[in-house]
Design an enzyme around this catalytic site. Structure first.
Site, PDB file in Angstrom:
ATOM      1  N   ARG A  27      46.578  53.596  42.243  1.00  0.00           N
ATOM      2  CA  ARG A  27      47.151  52.325  41.818  1.00  0.00           C
ATOM      3  C   ARG A  27      48.508  52.529  41.163  1.00  0.00           C
ATOM      4  O   ARG A  27      48.663  53.355  40.265  1.00  0.00           O
ATOM      5  CB  ARG A  27      46.203  51.608  40.846  1.00  0.00           C
ATOM      6  CG  ARG A  27      44.865  51.273  41.480  1.00  0.00           C
ATOM      7  CD  ARG A  27      43.853  50.818  40.445  1.00  0.00           C
ATOM      8  NE  ARG A  27      42.526  50.734  41.025  1.00  0.00           N
ATOM      9  CZ  ARG A  27      41.982  49.629  41.499  1.00  0.00           C
ATOM     10  NH1 ARG A  27      42.650  48.491  41.467  1.00  0.00           N
ATOM     11  NH2 ARG A  27      40.772  49.632  42.012  1.00  0.00           N
ATOM     12  N   SER A 143      20.498  39.950  40.189  1.00  0.00           N
ATOM     13  CA  SER A 143      21.959  39.935  40.191  1.00  0.00           C
ATOM     14  C   SER A 143      22.499  39.874  41.616  1.00  0.00           C
ATOM     15  O   SER A 143      22.091  40.666  42.479  1.00  0.00           O
ATOM     16  CB  SER A 143      22.475  41.199  39.487  1.00  0.00           C
ATOM     17  OG  SER A 143      23.876  41.276  39.497  1.00  0.00           O
ATOM     18  N   LYS A 162      15.954  45.651  37.331  1.00  0.00           N
ATOM     19  CA  LYS A 162      16.858  44.707  38.000  1.00  0.00           C
ATOM     20  C   LYS A 162      16.608  44.719  39.500  1.00  0.00           C
ATOM     21  O   LYS A 162      16.166  45.713  40.082  1.00  0.00           O
ATOM     22  CB  LYS A 162      18.324  45.058  37.724  1.00  0.00           C
ATOM     23  CG  LYS A 162      18.820  46.316  38.401  1.00  0.00           C
ATOM     24  CD  LYS A 162      20.309  46.526  38.161  1.00  0.00           C
ATOM     25  CE  LYS A 162      20.859  47.715  38.938  1.00  0.00           C
ATOM     26  NZ  LYS A 162      20.273  48.991  38.504  1.00  0.00           N
ATOM     27  N   SER A 195      35.744  35.852  42.901  1.00  0.00           N
ATOM     28  CA  SER A 195      37.197  35.967  42.820  1.00  0.00           C
ATOM     29  C   SER A 195      37.833  36.679  44.002  1.00  0.00           C
ATOM     30  O   SER A 195      39.030  36.509  44.240  1.00  0.00           O
ATOM     31  CB  SER A 195      37.587  36.699  41.531  1.00  0.00           C
ATOM     32  OG  SER A 195      37.113  38.037  41.534  1.00  0.00           O
ATOM     33  N   HIS A 223      36.447  32.062  36.875  1.00  0.00           N
ATOM     34  CA  HIS A 223      37.469  31.606  37.824  1.00  0.00           C
ATOM     35  C   HIS A 223      37.347  30.121  38.144  1.00  0.00           C
ATOM     36  O   HIS A 223      38.033  29.625  39.045  1.00  0.00           O
ATOM     37  CB  HIS A 223      37.409  32.438  39.103  1.00  0.00           C
ATOM     38  CG  HIS A 223      37.818  33.857  38.896  1.00  0.00           C
ATOM     39  ND1 HIS A 223      39.125  34.283  38.950  1.00  0.00           N
ATOM     40  CD2 HIS A 223      37.079  34.950  38.583  1.00  0.00           C
ATOM     41  CE1 HIS A 223      39.180  35.577  38.710  1.00  0.00           C
ATOM     42  NE2 HIS A 223      37.952  36.005  38.485  1.00  0.00           N
ATOM     43  N   LYS A 254      42.380  33.131  32.527  1.00  0.00           N
ATOM     44  CA  LYS A 254      42.713  32.669  33.874  1.00  0.00           C
ATOM     45  C   LYS A 254      43.433  31.314  33.758  1.00  0.00           C
ATOM     46  O   LYS A 254      44.587  31.265  33.377  1.00  0.00           O
ATOM     47  CB  LYS A 254      41.449  32.587  34.730  1.00  0.00           C
ATOM     48  CG  LYS A 254      40.621  33.869  34.757  1.00  0.00           C
ATOM     49  CD  LYS A 254      41.360  35.030  35.389  1.00  0.00           C
ATOM     50  CE  LYS A 254      40.462  36.233  35.633  1.00  0.00           C
ATOM     51  NZ  LYS A 254      39.934  36.903  34.427  1.00  0.00           N
ATOM     52  N   THR A 284      36.930  43.919  16.757  1.00  0.00           N
ATOM     53  CA  THR A 284      37.832  43.043  16.025  1.00  0.00           C
ATOM     54  C   THR A 284      37.955  41.711  16.752  1.00  0.00           C
ATOM     55  O   THR A 284      38.083  41.655  17.976  1.00  0.00           O
ATOM     56  CB  THR A 284      39.225  43.698  15.899  1.00  0.00           C
ATOM     57  OG1 THR A 284      39.078  44.912  15.156  1.00  0.00           O
ATOM     58  CG2 THR A 284      40.201  42.792  15.174  1.00  0.00           C
ATOM     59  N   THR A 369      37.229  47.453  43.753  1.00  0.00           N
ATOM     60  CA  THR A 369      37.237  46.007  43.542  1.00  0.00           C
ATOM     61  C   THR A 369      36.656  45.281  44.745  1.00  0.00           C
ATOM     62  O   THR A 369      35.952  44.270  44.600  1.00  0.00           O
ATOM     63  CB  THR A 369      38.662  45.517  43.255  1.00  0.00           C
ATOM     64  OG1 THR A 369      39.227  46.311  42.200  1.00  0.00           O
ATOM     65  CG2 THR A 369      38.678  44.065  42.845  1.00  0.00           C
TER      66      THR A 369
END
Length: 410
Positions: A27, A143, A162, A195, A223, A254, A284, A369
């Site tokens: 990348r 899922s 799962k 997405s 999204h 977004k 934080t 991705t």
């Protein structure tokens, strides 16, 4: 006892990066400056030290709200009043009235009893799902196979059982639900607007199955919020299903143009997550200025529909123009326009030529991705793009598509 050659750490990491480059998955980032008031243009700092004005076509700032004057003023005022940091975690010194107000706004947006703000959408998913899995005895997750990495990681970190069901396949989900003891607690986790492909989850069918099998529904609306629904309150609201979704997760990074994430649900569920989620307890909190900006953006988009109207005009025009070319794109009903190339090097080549020859910026998307062989450009038009800009983009894509010859994507 381990014996043999000592580990050469630097060589290991160097070889790993070399393999990424050989596969075309290494990348690189374009150094861009997005000017307030100049969207969708940005200033590109090129590798040779010069600068060029480019048009951005892959931003998640879907409605340009990061540049909205009222959102900026809200951020500036809160920063002047309270500083640029929050002072700590919410449990120590980091809760402010801006956090409380924002959570109240979110609960109202999604017609839920309560909401909880996190430092990002990723953290919201990871922390909330981990807390549910770690604390609800014998819970089983279901899922969708195309869920976001943050959902996958949250379930994985919980170490709960799962089942991964085929994407949007309700028969497969039903079959997997039937494998589990009816008395066992269950959570069905999906994304409302995916997405990378831009398709929708069948939320009504998922709610029906959840009721039949006594499962909680967990829907990532990252999204969708800001864009879908009568007040920008998501796809569940647009489909009249908010009261049937147990836990809604969203973020501000977004369509709302800021940063941070949240969950909204019943008061007991939100309080449980607040009390148990490590990603909330030990992080934080958002700066008050960020919370103030997010709240202002939500309030604007609850009332003002003009941004969404301009967005959809541009989305329909872009798809109409692409339909007249040989460019391969996924046809869907969402605002996301994926142009599928199908090979990492070719995808990077297309992106590079768009930038260098046409001053069009669209970052290549590759594994992990998307699956290998599904490499793509993910186009996102905004209300600030014009029809002439869309014509330029489509013309450049069509030219390069023919020039490079993407037969594998035909």
């Amino acid at each position: 006892m381990i014996s043999g050659v000592m580990m050469d750490y630097q060589s290991f990491f160097s070889q790993n990066l070399k393999a990424l480059k050989a596969e075309g998955r290494y990348r690189t980032f374009a150094n861009l400056e997005r000017w307030v008031g100049q969207s969708p243009y940005a200033l590109w700092h090129t590798p040779d030290g010069t600068t060029q004005k480019v048009t951005v076509w892959c931003s998640n700032d879907y409605l340009g709200m990061s540049h909205h004057p009222e959102v900026i003023r809200a951020f500036q005022q809160a920063a002047c009043d309270y500083g640029v940091g929050s002072g700590g975690t919410r449990n120590i010194a980091g809760t402010t009235q801006h956090h409380v107000n924002l959570e109240s706004t979110l609960a109202d947006l999604h017609q839920k009893e309560a909401a909880l703000v996190f430092s990002s959408g990723y953290v919201a998913n990871e922390a909330a799902l981990s807390a549910l899995g770690e604390g609800v005895e014998n819970v089983v997750f279901f899922s969708d196979e195309k869920n976001h990495a943050s959902i996958i990681q949250g379930i994985r970190h919980s170490q709960s059982r799962k089942y991964v069901f085929r994407h949007n396949d309700m028969d497969d989900l039903r079959q997997k639900l039937s494998l589990v003891d009816p008395c066992c607690p269950k959570v069905i986790a999906v994304v409302s607007v995916y997405s990378m492909d831009g398709d929708f989850a069948p939320l009504a069918s998922i709610c029906d199955l959840a009721k039949e099998f006594n499962a909680l529904t967990y829907v990532d609306e990252v999204h969708a919020v800001g864009i879908y629904g009568p007040k920008g309150n998501g796809l569940a609201a647009q489909q009249g299903l908010m009261d049937r979704i147990d836990i809604i997760q969203g973020n501000f990074a977004k369509a709302y143009g800021v940063v941070g994430g949240y969950v909204a649900s019943s008061r007991p569920i939100v309080d449980y997550i607040r009390s148990h989620a490590s990603g909330f307890i030990f992080t934080t909190s958002l700066p008050p200025a960020t919370a103030a900006a997010a709240q202002k953006s939500i309030e604007i988009l609850k009332q003002d529909t003009t941004c969404r109207q301009r967005l959809w005009q541009n989305v329909h025009y872009l798809k109409q123009k692409l339909n007249q070319t040989s460019v391969h794109f996924i046809k869907n009903s969402s605002h996301i326009v994926p142009v599928v190339v199908g090979e990492a090097f070719a995808c990077r080549q297309l992106s590079s030529k768009l930038l260098n020859r046409f001053q069009i910026y669209a970052q290549p998307i590759n594994y992990p991705t998307v699956p290998r062989g599904q490499e793509r450009l993910r186009l996102t038009v905004t209300p600030d793009h014009t029809f002439s800009m869309i014509d330029e983009l489509v013309g450049a894509l069509d030219c390069l598509w023919k020039e490079i010859g993407f037969k594998q994507a035909a």
